[in-house]
Write a protein that holds these residues in place. Structure first.
Motif, PDB file in Angstrom:
ATOM      1  N   MET A   1     103.218  64.608  -9.205  1.00 22.26           N
ATOM      2  CA  MET A   1     101.967  63.782  -9.086  1.00 22.26           C
ATOM      3  C   MET A   1     101.429  63.155  -7.834  1.00 22.26           C
ATOM      4  O   MET A   1     100.070  63.523  -7.444  1.00 22.26           O
ATOM      5  N   ILE A   2     102.333  62.880  -7.060  1.00 22.70           N
ATOM      6  CA  ILE A   2     101.954  62.377  -5.564  1.00 22.70           C
ATOM      7  C   ILE A   2     101.567  63.698  -4.722  1.00 22.70           C
ATOM      8  O   ILE A   2     100.517  63.399  -4.053  1.00 22.70           O
ATOM      9  N   LYS A   3     101.956  64.683  -4.984  1.00 20.31           N
ATOM     10  CA  LYS A   3     101.544  65.935  -4.361  1.00 20.31           C
ATOM     11  C   LYS A   3     100.129  66.167  -4.427  1.00 20.31           C
ATOM     12  O   LYS A   3      99.370  67.074  -3.426  1.00 20.31           O
ATOM     13  N   SER A   4      99.477  65.715  -5.553  1.00 24.68           N
ATOM     14  CA  SER A   4      97.896  66.082  -5.880  1.00 24.68           C
ATOM     15  C   SER A   4      97.126  64.804  -5.321  1.00 24.68           C
ATOM     16  O   SER A   4      95.984  64.852  -5.476  1.00 24.68           O
ATOM     17  N   PHE A   5      97.666  63.848  -4.705  1.00 24.17           N
ATOM     18  CA  PHE A   5      96.713  62.914  -4.120  1.00 24.17           C
ATOM     19  C   PHE A   5      95.907  63.332  -2.987  1.00 24.17           C
ATOM     20  O   PHE A   5      96.102  64.284  -2.293  1.00 24.17           O
ATOM     21  N   SER A   6      94.897  62.620  -3.072  1.00 25.96           N
ATOM     22  CA  SER A   6      93.761  63.037  -1.979  1.00 25.96           C
ATOM     23  C   SER A   6      94.487  62.204  -0.895  1.00 25.96           C
ATOM     24  O   SER A   6      95.438  61.433  -0.912  1.00 25.96           O
ATOM     25  N   ALA A   7      93.743  62.505   0.427  1.00 24.89           N
ATOM     26  CA  ALA A   7      94.213  61.709   1.647  1.00 24.89           C
ATOM     27  C   ALA A   7      94.025  60.372   1.598  1.00 24.89           C
ATOM     28  O   ALA A   7      95.166  59.451   1.767  1.00 24.89           O
ATOM     29  N   ASP A   8      93.090  59.694   0.732  1.00 21.34           N
ATOM     30  CA  ASP A   8      93.067  57.953   0.608  1.00 21.34           C
ATOM     31  C   ASP A   8      93.890  57.656  -0.373  1.00 21.34           C
ATOM     32  O   ASP A   8      94.555  56.609  -0.294  1.00 21.34           O
ATOM     33  N   GLN A   9      94.418  58.458  -1.409  1.00 20.97           N
ATOM     34  CA  GLN A   9      95.269  58.016  -2.442  1.00 20.97           C
ATOM     35  C   GLN A   9      96.662  58.068  -1.629  1.00 20.97           C
ATOM     36  O   GLN A   9      97.535  56.978  -1.815  1.00 20.97           O
ATOM     37  N   ARG A  10      96.896  59.095  -0.803  1.00 24.22           N
ATOM     38  CA  ARG A  10      98.224  58.922  -0.189  1.00 24.22           C
ATOM     39  C   ARG A  10      98.351  58.023   0.835  1.00 24.22           C
ATOM     40  O   ARG A  10      99.402  57.384   0.950  1.00 24.22           O
ATOM     41  N   ARG A  11      97.447  57.517   1.447  1.00 23.82           N
ATOM     42  CA  ARG A  11      97.232  56.381   2.322  1.00 23.82           C
ATOM     43  C   ARG A  11      97.557  55.130   1.808  1.00 23.82           C
ATOM     44  O   ARG A  11      98.540  54.258   2.261  1.00 23.82           O
ATOM     45  N   ILE A  12      96.939  54.825   0.762  1.00 25.02           N
ATOM     46  CA  ILE A  12      97.151  53.786  -0.254  1.00 25.02           C
ATOM     47  C   ILE A  12      98.668  53.587  -0.824  1.00 25.02           C
ATOM     48  O   ILE A  12      99.207  52.765  -0.654  1.00 25.02           O
ATOM     49  N   TYR A  13      99.103  54.759  -1.172  1.00 26.97           N
ATOM     50  CA  TYR A  13     100.372  54.990  -1.796  1.00 26.97           C
ATOM     51  C   TYR A  13     101.408  54.558  -0.604  1.00 26.97           C
ATOM     52  O   TYR A  13     102.363  53.932  -0.960  1.00 26.97           O
ATOM     53  N   ASN A  14     101.208  55.284   0.773  1.00 28.46           N
ATOM     54  CA  ASN A  14     102.191  54.934   1.549  1.00 28.46           C
ATOM     55  C   ASN A  14     101.948  53.545   2.164  1.00 28.46           C
ATOM     56  O   ASN A  14     103.165  52.693   2.367  1.00 28.46           O
ATOM     57  N   ASP A  15     100.954  52.742   2.466  1.00 31.15           N
ATOM     58  CA  ASP A  15     101.009  51.414   2.430  1.00 31.15           C
ATOM     59  C   ASP A  15     101.573  50.727   1.647  1.00 31.15           C
ATOM     60  O   ASP A  15     102.389  49.643   2.137  1.00 31.15           O
ATOM     61  N   TRP A  16     101.322  50.873   0.175  1.00 32.35           N
ATOM     62  CA  TRP A  16     102.130  50.278  -0.779  1.00 32.35           C
ATOM     63  C   TRP A  16     103.591  50.310  -0.610  1.00 32.35           C
ATOM     64  O   TRP A  16     104.513  49.471  -0.614  1.00 32.35           O
ATOM     65  N   ARG A  17     104.083  51.412  -0.373  1.00 30.14           N
ATOM     66  CA  ARG A  17     105.408  51.864  -0.331  1.00 30.14           C
ATOM     67  C   ARG A  17     106.170  51.185   1.017  1.00 30.14           C
ATOM     68  O   ARG A  17     107.302  50.816   0.797  1.00 30.14           O
ATOM     69  N   ASN A  18     105.559  51.244   2.073  1.00 30.24           N
ATOM     70  CA  ASN A  18     105.993  50.602   3.237  1.00 30.24           C
ATOM     71  C   ASN A  18     105.942  49.025   3.088  1.00 30.24           C
ATOM     72  O   ASN A  18     106.912  48.365   3.409  1.00 30.24           O
ATOM     73  N   ARG A  19     105.016  48.456   2.387  1.00 29.57           N
ATOM     74  CA  ARG A  19     105.055  47.008   2.013  1.00 29.57           C
ATOM     75  C   ARG A  19     106.482  46.539   1.201  1.00 29.57           C
ATOM     76  O   ARG A  19     107.016  45.658   1.517  1.00 29.57           O
ATOM     77  N   GLN A  20     106.581  47.336   0.084  1.00 37.45           N
ATOM     78  CA  GLN A  20     107.608  47.132  -0.867  1.00 37.45           C
ATOM     79  C   GLN A  20     109.123  47.366   0.025  1.00 37.45           C
ATOM     80  O   GLN A  20     110.118  46.495  -0.008  1.00 37.45           O
TER      81      GLN A  20
END
Length: 50
Positions: free
Chosen positions: A1-20
């Protein structure tokens, strides 16, 4: 699922993961307990310790 993320979605996901990850590091007691469990597991795996 994550592999199909757009660049913006990936950025949002990475920001969330780093905060966690940072939140987990702030809880020193839980981090210490996790490290003790990891050390005990490694000791059992490789024949040392208790």
């Amino acid at each position: 699922m994550i592999k199909s993320f757009s660049a913006d979605q990936r950025r949002i996901y990475n920001d969330w993961r780093n905060r966690q990850a940072k939140l987990k590091l702030l809880d020193e007691v839980a981090l210490d307990n996790q490290m003790k469990r990891l050390e005990a597991t490694m000791a059992r795996m490789f024949g040392g310790g208790v």
